[in-house]
Write an enzyme that holds these catalytic residues in place. Structure first.
Site, PDB file in Angstrom:
ATOM      1  CE  LYS A 295     -87.914 -66.456  29.762  1.00  0.00           C
ATOM      2  NZ  LYS A 295     -87.551 -67.243  30.021  1.00  0.00           N
ATOM      3  CD  GLU A 382     -82.787 -78.929  39.000  1.00  0.00           C
ATOM      4  OE1 GLU A 382     -81.712 -80.009  38.520  1.00  0.00           O
ATOM      5  OE2 GLU A 382     -84.226 -78.149  38.543  1.00  0.00           O
ATOM      6  NE  ARG A 410     -81.118 -82.593  35.345  1.00  0.00           N
ATOM      7  CZ  ARG A 410     -81.802 -81.931  34.361  1.00  0.00           C
ATOM      8  NH1 ARG A 410     -81.143 -81.204  34.404  1.00  0.00           N
ATOM      9  NH2 ARG A 410     -82.320 -82.998  33.373  1.00  0.00           N
TER      10      ARG A 410
END
Ligand SMILES: Cc1ncc(C[n+]2csc(CCOP(=O)(O)OP(=O)(O)O)c2C)c(N)n1
Length: 654
Positions: A295, A382, A410
């Site tokens: 990254k 979630e 969600r």
């Protein structure tokens, strides 16, 4: 710089490497101004080039998980000229968008959707009898998400041709957590990996004139000697069964799920990526390629701080330092939330904080630092976060789920079936309730009032300022029901926070200013949460025009303060509701339901967001201006109502 896949395919390896450098430069320069997902995109430059080198979009399909790492793909698919507008008003979107380009075959921004959607595309292809390739590109953190596993479970028995690219950089936004992350780590550092990687190298070297080698050699004058020359994978000769399981490395998890595993592969080695993808393309069995990337690759500041550079606002290109906020900017709602969590946890052993992979975004990182044993990061999960909280609640705790409004969508069934039905004291702190302007419709939190308000047992509130947020959190920890507190992104109001929070009476509004009985026509303004500042401005403007104005902070959407709402409904000539939420099913709807029940016929002006998805823009103000969440529009609508004939109002005719 190249901006079409056709053009890219004509380049030599050297030119492709040069292109990678140019793309990195463009990313670093444009995002320094616009902000955005710099680290993830710097990490996939070579991977995206290789994908476009090998496959042919839009015929072939790339499905990007989250799709925050799609900037390179945008640069390579005809959007280079508009790239400087990314995430800004009327500019290109920061995520995949079907309406933006035929090369974006599937939209996203919530994590964990790519494998399932790509599998659906494969099934569609198989039904049609066509033969395009479908590639799902997903991060290691996507594997903390249940849906990804639901898809993995289903791939092997649905299609024979599926290509998954696991882009493993060991980070989500924060450091990736959990058993899968440990597992991937073990895989990479397994002693046999190096050996196997060498085997792999030796293997490809056996085919000096592999497909890719030939292709590139024809196009480059120089040819490409050195490392790439000998990299090539001929599927017919591949003999990939070196470990007896059809893959390199020992990644049993994918193999056990019926997918061939190949990797780990260096995600910055362009020739190796190209040959590996070319091989994958010929596979007649679903395959996952495990690609290792860094990254922030190519930008020192981003490499040093992957979490900050996952997604950020404008920064100084040379130093990588974020541009400072204007002096006097109030603290962010998120910081007040995080600090309050620490205070609550210090005083109350029943309080714990839960995040679904968003420690910095939600502010819960502050709790992690101060009291790590009271903090849980459950991954991008979630549903699990809510169920986990419900379980803790049955043990006498007050778990606080810090989840953005949009991501909590969600977990809706978990809210209904687990938290509400069992009436458990779980506290939901719904960050980003309102607009997330530069991200757009995938991230705006505009539906939570509607989806919470319809569920029995729930209490829903919205603070007008940060001091009230603290009161609401304190109040919530003294309740025995599911509680939802919504607040927006960014700076709060800048009011002082009391030393000692107080418990608010449930369902009680705050009257900020009553009618003054001056004889002017009466307008009642009911401004929910962060809309109070707009409410105040409207109040001031109407007062200058001789109207008698009342201003109310409703605090609660559920239970609504029926007494106060009815009083102002009957006393006013016009009543205005303000909410940073869709009008459909929101706070204003709750007021109208009450008025219908009480037979109150006072006209109601509803200020909020219309029944449509709101696009991205540079600022909240741009969107509020466009959609009329402004002083001018509110005042105009109030005046129009006051001017309307009374008889028409009584029968509800506009
Ligand atoms: C359902 C959901 N929860 C949370 C997020 C916030 N989020 C955006 S990107 C991200 C991390 C993604 O990590 P990974 O998939 O490994 O990709 P990387 O950024 O490392 O390339 C998270 C948690 C989200 N987009 N969707």
């Amino acid at each position: 710089m190249v901006d079409s896949p056709q053009h890219l395919k004509k380049l030599t390896l050297d030119q492709l490497q040069q292109l990678a450098g140019e793309i990195r430069q463009e990313l670093i320069t444009v995002l320094a101004k616009n902000g955005g997902h710099l680290g993830p995109n710097l990490g996939v430059v070579e991977l995206t080039i290789a994908l476009h080198y090998v496959f042919n979009t839009p015929r072939d399909k790339f499905v990007w998980d989250v799709s925050h790492q799609i900037y390179v793909h945008k640069l390579l698919t005809g959007r280079k000229g508009r790239f400087h507008t990314i995430r800004s008003t009327d500019g290109i979107c920061g995520f995949a968008l079907r309406t933006e380009s035929e090369h974006d075959c599937y939209g996203a921004a919530h994590a964990g959707t790519a494998l399932s959607a790509a599998l659906g595309i494969c099934a569609g292809r198989d039904q049609r009898g066509t033969n395009e390739d479908v590639v799902a590109i997903f991060g290691d953190a996507a594997l903390t998400n249940g849906i990804s596993f639901e898809a993995l479970n289903n791939i092997g028995n649905t299609t024979k041709r599926f290509i998954g690219i696991l882009n493993d950089n060991e980070w989500g936004i924060a450091k990736n957590v959990g058993a899968i992350s440990n597992y991937l780590n073990r895989l990479i550092t397994h002693p046999s990996y190096n050996k196997l990687a060498k085997d792999f190298e030796r293997f490809v070297r056996r085919f000096p004139k592999g497909e890719i080698a030939l292709k590139l050699a024809h196009k480059a004058e120089e040819g490409f000697k050195g490392a790439l020359t000998e990299v090539g994978l001929e599927p017919s000769q591949s003999g990939l069964e070196v470990d007896g399981r059809g893959g390199y490395g020992n990644s049993l998890i994918f193999e056990e799920m019926g997918l061939r595993y190949l990797g780990p592969v260096d995600g910055h080695n362009l020739p190796l990526l190209i040959s590996t993808l070319q091989f994958a393309r010929t596979c007649d069995r679903p395959i996952v390629i495990h690609v290792l990337t860094k990254k922030g690759k190519g930008y020192e500041a981003a490499l040093k701080n992957p979490e900050k550079f996952h997604g950020l606002g404008p920064y100084d290109v040379v130093t990588g330092v974020a541009l400072p906020a204007k002096p006097g900017t109030p603290p962010n709602w998120q910081d007040v939330f995080g600090q309050t969590m620490v205070k609550l946890c210090q005083k109350d052993n029943s309080v714990v904080g839960i995040t679904a992979a968003m420690p910095s975004g939600t502010g819960l990182k502050i709790l992690e630092k101060a009291m790590p044993h009271r903090y849980y990061d459950v991954g991008i999960a979630e549903e699990h976060a809510v169920l986990f909280a419900c379980g803790m609640a049955t043990m006498g705790f007050h778990p606080v789920c810090a989840i953005y409004s949009t991501f909590l969508q969600r977990a809706y069934d978990c809210i209904v079936h687990d938290a509400a039905l069992q009436d458990l004291p779980v506290i939901f702190c719904m960050d980003r309730a309102g607009l997330s302007p530069q991200d757009g419709p995938t991230h705006h939190g505009l539906f939570d009032i509607s989806y919470v308000r319809s569920v029995p047992n729930c209490i829903a509130m919205a603070p007008k300022d940060e001091d009230e947020l603290v009161d609401m959190m304190f109040t919530a920890t003294h309740q025995r029901h599911p509680i939802f507190i919504r607040y927006p992104r960014g700076p709060a109001e800048g009011v002082p926070i009391k030393d000692q929070p107080r418990i608010l009476e449930i369902g009680k509004a705050e009257v900020i200013q009553n009618f003054s009985n001056t004889g002017g026509r009466r307008v009642a303004l009911l401004a929910l949460g962060n809309m109070m500042s707009l409410g105040r401005k409207v109040a001031a403007q109407l007062a200058t025009e001789g109207l008698d104005v009342a201003l109310v902070n409703p605090r609660f959407v559920k239970p609504l303060d029926a007494g106060v709402t009815e009083f102002f409904g009957r006393a006013a000539d016009v009543l205005v509701t303000f909410e940073d939420h869709v009008l459909m099913g929101g706070y204003g709807s709750a007021v109208l339901e009450l008025f219908n029940e009480k037979r109150i016929t006072t006209p109601v002006v509803q200020i909020g967001w219309p029944d449509q998805f709101i696009e991205h823009a540079t600022t909240v103000e741009d969107l509020r201006n466009k959609y009329g969440l402004t002083v001018e529009n509110t005042v105009a609508r109030v005046k129009a109502e006051l001017a309307a004939p009374v008889a028409a109002k009584l029968v509800g005719v506009a």
